[in-house]
Design a protein around this motif. Structure first.
Motif, PDB file in Angstrom:
ATOM      1  N   LEU B  79       0.797  -1.192  -0.035  1.00 28.45           N
ATOM      2  CA  LEU B  79       0.061   0.006   0.045  1.00 28.45           C
ATOM      3  C   LEU B  79       0.844   1.201  -0.024  1.00 28.45           C
ATOM      4  O   LEU B  79       1.656   1.346   0.989  1.00 28.45           O
ATOM      5  CB  LEU B  79      -0.941  -0.060   1.252  1.00 28.45           C
ATOM      6  N   LYS B  80       0.689   2.058  -0.769  1.00 28.33           N
ATOM      7  CA  LYS B  80       1.382   3.328  -1.097  1.00 28.33           C
ATOM      8  C   LYS B  80       1.191   4.162   0.385  1.00 28.33           C
ATOM      9  O   LYS B  80       0.183   4.260   0.811  1.00 28.33           O
ATOM     10  CB  LYS B  80       0.937   4.224  -2.276  1.00 28.33           C
ATOM     11  N   ASP B  81       2.145   4.786   0.908  1.00 27.54           N
ATOM     12  CA  ASP B  81       2.083   5.466   2.007  1.00 27.54           C
ATOM     13  C   ASP B  81       1.398   6.761   2.210  1.00 27.54           C
ATOM     14  O   ASP B  81       1.572   7.587   3.206  1.00 27.54           O
ATOM     15  CB  ASP B  81       3.567   5.359   2.778  1.00 27.54           C
ATOM     16  N   VAL B  82       0.731   7.039   1.308  1.00 29.19           N
ATOM     17  CA  VAL B  82      -0.159   8.193   1.340  1.00 29.19           C
ATOM     18  C   VAL B  82      -1.674   8.113   1.777  1.00 29.19           C
ATOM     19  O   VAL B  82      -2.415   8.713   1.685  1.00 29.19           O
ATOM     20  CB  VAL B  82      -0.273   8.919  -0.173  1.00 29.19           C
ATOM     21  N   LEU B  83      -1.825   6.751   1.839  1.00 29.83           N
ATOM     22  CA  LEU B  83      -3.261   6.412   2.309  1.00 29.83           C
ATOM     23  C   LEU B  83      -3.154   5.975   3.750  1.00 29.83           C
ATOM     24  O   LEU B  83      -2.320   5.338   4.362  1.00 29.83           O
ATOM     25  CB  LEU B  83      -3.832   5.046   1.416  1.00 29.83           C
ATOM     26  N   THR B  84      -4.362   6.348   4.659  1.00 27.14           N
ATOM     27  CA  THR B  84      -4.149   6.141   6.023  1.00 27.14           C
ATOM     28  C   THR B  84      -4.805   4.784   6.366  1.00 27.14           C
ATOM     29  O   THR B  84      -5.656   4.049   5.667  1.00 27.14           O
ATOM     30  CB  THR B  84      -5.446   6.991   6.722  1.00 27.14           C
ATOM     31  N   GLN B  85      -4.095   4.232   7.088  1.00 26.63           N
ATOM     32  CA  GLN B  85      -4.461   2.815   7.611  1.00 26.63           C
ATOM     33  C   GLN B  85      -4.520   2.983   9.403  1.00 26.63           C
ATOM     34  O   GLN B  85      -3.167   3.212   9.817  1.00 26.63           O
ATOM     35  CB  GLN B  85      -3.446   1.750   7.238  1.00 26.63           C
ATOM     36  N   PRO B 103      -5.622   7.446  13.013  1.00 31.66           N
ATOM     37  CA  PRO B 103      -6.725   7.060  13.941  1.00 31.66           C
ATOM     38  C   PRO B 103      -7.846   6.228  13.148  1.00 31.66           C
ATOM     39  O   PRO B 103      -9.106   6.143  13.647  1.00 31.66           O
ATOM     40  CB  PRO B 103      -7.296   8.429  14.835  1.00 31.66           C
ATOM     41  N   TYR B 104      -7.890   6.550  11.782  1.00 29.97           N
ATOM     42  CA  TYR B 104      -8.871   5.929  10.969  1.00 29.97           C
ATOM     43  C   TYR B 104      -8.401   5.296   9.645  1.00 29.97           C
ATOM     44  O   TYR B 104      -7.193   5.446   9.376  1.00 29.97           O
ATOM     45  CB  TYR B 104      -9.838   7.031  10.556  1.00 29.97           C
ATOM     46  N   ASP B 105      -9.094   4.268   9.172  1.00 29.25           N
ATOM     47  CA  ASP B 105      -8.760   3.908   7.806  1.00 29.25           C
ATOM     48  C   ASP B 105      -9.410   4.703   6.640  1.00 29.25           C
ATOM     49  O   ASP B 105     -10.562   5.265   6.758  1.00 29.25           O
ATOM     50  CB  ASP B 105      -9.585   2.165   7.735  1.00 29.25           C
ATOM     51  N   SER B 106      -8.626   4.780   5.582  1.00 29.92           N
ATOM     52  CA  SER B 106      -9.008   5.470   4.492  1.00 29.92           C
ATOM     53  C   SER B 106      -9.965   4.375   3.718  1.00 29.92           C
ATOM     54  O   SER B 106     -10.244   3.307   4.120  1.00 29.92           O
ATOM     55  CB  SER B 106      -7.919   5.532   3.389  1.00 29.92           C
ATOM     56  N   THR B 107     -11.011   4.938   2.693  1.00 27.62           N
ATOM     57  CA  THR B 107     -12.101   4.138   2.356  1.00 27.62           C
ATOM     58  C   THR B 107     -11.316   2.907   1.718  1.00 27.62           C
ATOM     59  O   THR B 107     -11.749   1.765   1.333  1.00 27.62           O
ATOM     60  CB  THR B 107     -12.658   4.756   1.308  1.00 27.62           C
ATOM     61  N   MET B 108     -10.197   3.211   0.871  1.00 32.27           N
ATOM     62  CA  MET B 108      -9.151   2.344   0.172  1.00 32.27           C
ATOM     63  C   MET B 108      -9.078   1.071   1.100  1.00 32.27           C
ATOM     64  O   MET B 108      -9.111  -0.154   0.773  1.00 32.27           O
ATOM     65  CB  MET B 108      -8.208   3.005  -0.431  1.00 32.27           C
ATOM     66  N   VAL B 109      -8.401   1.592   2.298  1.00 28.33           N
ATOM     67  CA  VAL B 109      -7.965   0.422   3.388  1.00 28.33           C
ATOM     68  C   VAL B 109      -9.343  -0.174   3.823  1.00 28.33           C
ATOM     69  O   VAL B 109      -9.059  -1.662   3.775  1.00 28.33           O
ATOM     70  CB  VAL B 109      -7.259   1.020   4.411  1.00 28.33           C
ATOM     71  N   LYS B 110     -10.345   0.421   4.059  1.00 29.23           N
ATOM     72  CA  LYS B 110     -11.635  -0.347   4.599  1.00 29.23           C
ATOM     73  C   LYS B 110     -11.981  -1.382   3.321  1.00 29.23           C
ATOM     74  O   LYS B 110     -12.467  -2.660   3.684  1.00 29.23           O
ATOM     75  CB  LYS B 110     -12.676   0.683   4.652  1.00 29.23           C
ATOM     76  N   ARG B 111     -11.953  -1.110   1.974  1.00 27.35           N
ATOM     77  CA  ARG B 111     -12.282  -1.679   1.017  1.00 27.35           C
ATOM     78  C   ARG B 111     -11.440  -3.273   0.950  1.00 27.35           C
ATOM     79  O   ARG B 111     -11.754  -4.343   0.570  1.00 27.35           O
ATOM     80  CB  ARG B 111     -12.340  -1.233  -0.484  1.00 27.35           C
ATOM     81  N   HIS B 228      -9.006  -3.442  -9.246  1.00 29.63           N
ATOM     82  CA  HIS B 228      -9.666  -2.234  -9.469  1.00 29.63           C
ATOM     83  C   HIS B 228     -11.259  -2.731  -9.135  1.00 29.63           C
ATOM     84  O   HIS B 228     -11.863  -1.833  -8.348  1.00 29.63           O
ATOM     85  CB  HIS B 228      -9.842  -2.250 -11.233  1.00 29.63           C
ATOM     86  N   GLU B 229     -11.702  -3.666  -9.403  1.00 29.96           N
ATOM     87  CA  GLU B 229     -13.197  -4.053  -9.277  1.00 29.96           C
ATOM     88  C   GLU B 229     -13.099  -4.057  -7.498  1.00 29.96           C
ATOM     89  O   GLU B 229     -14.108  -3.734  -6.845  1.00 29.96           O
ATOM     90  CB  GLU B 229     -13.409  -5.546  -9.613  1.00 29.96           C
ATOM     91  N   ALA B 230     -12.176  -4.580  -6.938  1.00 31.36           N
ATOM     92  CA  ALA B 230     -12.286  -4.652  -5.278  1.00 31.36           C
ATOM     93  C   ALA B 230     -12.120  -3.375  -4.795  1.00 31.36           C
ATOM     94  O   ALA B 230     -12.778  -3.035  -3.580  1.00 31.36           O
ATOM     95  CB  ALA B 230     -11.127  -5.448  -4.743  1.00 31.36           C
TER      96      ALA B 230
END
Lengths: 98, 501
Positions: B79-85, B103-111, B228-230
């Motif tokens: 995961l690119k380090d620009v997305l929160t996890q 303190p939160y997950d990005s939508t990307m990480v949630k998905r 992509h679909e995920a």
């Protein structure tokens, strides 16, 4: 004549809240001058009657129902704070001394 | 070396569904690979061994219990380090966020988590995604697995290098001006920039909000489509998210039929400044598409020549606003808080210490472009050019289904070559930037090695808004025809990395 002077770059740094060193100013000023001259090419395009695009796709305002949804706890919100006190962000003084 | 790391994501998924391998085994194999080669490649900024293995074990348990799982469940990802996890260090390659744990997950990480995809760790990038080489990372440069003396591209060089080094079969990047496609091209891997708004920006540390687009990176077209679909689809947390069905990208990648497809070669994206080996591989690929039944014509997009300067007004303007939030008050670095300095002084000292040279350059450029007296000449004019570029695309799509070009004018260059020549560095993104300005889907697919340096060349496909599937159609057609010629995808030609452990 440069498109931007060293003094103007120093002024931009103040506006951008960055305490640049003299060395950085010496290095950055000619680079910014070069970049600004180069991006200035856009003025060659005849575009007087062209509407500006701020966004690739049409934007519509997005609303949601005014309902409570789960949010960060105070502990979570403060978890990355450089300094916290009494469940608040502690910040340096905001007023200058006279 | 373990066989598992050479498999595609689709193959790994098959091994798990047929019970021949567990997610824990697959994840461990990739963690071992990272331990063996990442000292040389430096694709990762953070490796979450414990979290990844726990995620993998959870997928194995659910599978054993007979639960129905998503297609990529149990497959590892970088995961690119620009997305929160949540709870995992997230720096965007900047000192100003060193040690920050969101303190939160990005939508990307949630998905990704919902799909059971195992997150191995966070990958290196140019600071705040400003750059084309990862040399602007505050944590050191990533090395190209094809030649460790060269850059892997950027800003998502870590994600693409992780794929090319077989440290992960899947990765996530973000593309503001080419940061998925250019590193994809430089590392012989696949990189897709979805239609703007097709993937959520929630939890993505913003560079330029009207351009930022997260997307999939992989070693094959089908793997990229599965990822992509995920990750794609409407997200109410992102006000620019598109509330429409995700284009059928997996079906397109499986089908890969270009018979009758109208392909336009962009006249303006070639010639002077383009490396001969890049142009040679590109034109061969175009010929191959013709043989496969595509109808190829040349198309002119006259305003593309102004895309790069317009972009370097729009991007710094948006970035200078977005990066104003790094004020040393609520999170991240704080410098000079000695009890006497004011908040403003602390802010100035922190931003001086926390931002690197390129970030400072662009913040000041944006501040200048937006300042009164210059606004109309710079930012206003750049926005008009943006309209003209979008119109060039519109006109082209009246004649053809997709546009194609080389993904980059040159192959990956040597580390240090362009670091102090900003304009030379910016020119890397000549071919990729128009699609960011217009918001359409675009992708880079490997199309061979340049004769001069034996480095990978990327084939760039630009499809209309919400026709992301057409990128995959072309990519899949090219990939299978080339694999037939070569006896495998381009990555099989990559040199063996020395195992240092």
């Amino acid at each position: 004549m440069p498109s931007i002077t060293r003094e103007e770059v120093a002024h931009l740094a103040r506006l951008a809240r960055i305490e640049l060193t003299d060395d950085e100013l010496d290095h950055l000023a000619p680079q910014l001058d070069q970049i600004i001259t180069w991006v200035g090419q856009v003025s060659q395009v005849a575009a007087d009657d062209i509407p500006p695009t701020s966004h690739a796709l049409p934007l519509t305002n997005v609303m949601r129902a005014d309902e409570n949804v789960p949010c960060l706890t105070p502990e979570q919100a403060l978890s990355g704070a450089p300094a916290a006190e009494e469940q608040r962000f502690r910040v340096p003084r905001i007023l200058e001394e006279d | 070396m373990s066989d598992l790391i050479r498999k595609t994501a689709a193959e790994l998924a098959e091994l798990m569904t047929s019970g021949q391998a567990s997610s824990v085994e697959i994840t461990q194999a990739h963690l071992d690979r990272i331990a063996a080669v990442d000292a040389d490649v430096h694709a990762f900024l953070h490796i979450d061994t414990e979290g990844a293995l726990a995620q993998a074990a959870a997928v194995d348990t659910r599978r054993a219990a007979g639960e129905e799982l998503a297609p990529l469940a149990g497959v590892p990802l970088a995961l690119k380090d620009v997305l929160t996890q949540e709870g995992i260090p997230t720096t965007a390659g900047s000192k100003i966020l060193e040690g920050w744990k969101p303190p939160y997950d990005s939508t990307m990480v949630k998905r990704l988590k919902a799909a059971g995809i195992v997150i191995l760790g966070k990958t290196n990038m140019d600071e705040f995604a400003m750059g084309s080489s990862t040399e602007n990372s505050a944590y050191g440069t990533t090395h190209n697995p094809w030649d460790l003396g060269r850059i892997p591209g950027g800003s998502g060089g870590g994600s693409s290098a992780a794929l090319a080094a077989y440290e992960a079969p899947l990765a996530i990047g973000t593309d503001t001006g080419g940061s998925i496609r250019q590193p994809g091209a430089f590392t012989g891997t696949v990189g897709v920039k979805p239609t703007y708004g097709g993937t959520s920006r929630y939890g993505l540390i913003a560079l330029a909000s009207s351009l930022d687009t997260p997307g999939p990176c992989a070693r094959t077209t089908l793997d990229a489509a599965l990822l992509h679909e995920a990750i794609a689809g409407y997200d109410p947390m992102d006000s620019t998210s598109i509330d429409q069905p995700v284009p059928a990208v997996v079906a397109a990648a499986r089908n890969g039929d270009v018979a009758g497809l109208r392909v336009g070669v962009v006249k303006e994206l070639g010639g002077e400044g383009y490396q001969p080996g890049v142009e040679a591989r590109f034109h061969e690929a175009v010929e191959l598409l013709t043989k496969l039944g595509a109808e190829v014509v040349e198309v002119s997009c006259p305003h593309f020549q102004y895309a790069l300067p317009a972009y370097y007004l729009i991007l710094p303007s948006e970035a200078s606003s977005n990066l104003a939030k790094f004020d040393a008050m609520r999170y991240g670095l704080r410098v000079g808080d000695d009890g006497t300095n004011s908040a403003e002084k602390v802010m100035n000292l922190t931003r001086e210490a926390g931002f690197g040279a390129e970030v400072k350059r662009r913040i000041m450029l944006g501040t200048h472009a937006l300042s009164s007296g210059y606004y109309d000449a710079y930012y206003g004019q750049a926005q008009k050019v943006r309209t003209l570029i979008a119109r060039d695309f519109e006109n082209a799509y009246h004649q053809v289904d997709v546009l194609v070009s080389p993904a980059t004018p040159t192959t990956a260059f040597a580390i240090g070559d362009r670091i102090d020549d900003p304009i030379a560095m910016y020119k890397n993104d000549l071919c990729t930037i128009p699609s960011n300005l217009a918001g359409n889907a675009a992708a880079s697919f490997p199309c061979g090695l340049a004769d001069e340096d034996n480095m990978p060349v990327g084939f760039h496909v630009m499809a209309p808004v919400l026709r992301d599937d057409l990128c995959y159609t072309v990519g899949a057609a090219l990939e299978s025809a080339l694999a037939e010629q070569w006896g495998g995808v381009l990555m099989t030609k990559a040199p063996e990395l020395e195992v240092t452990r």
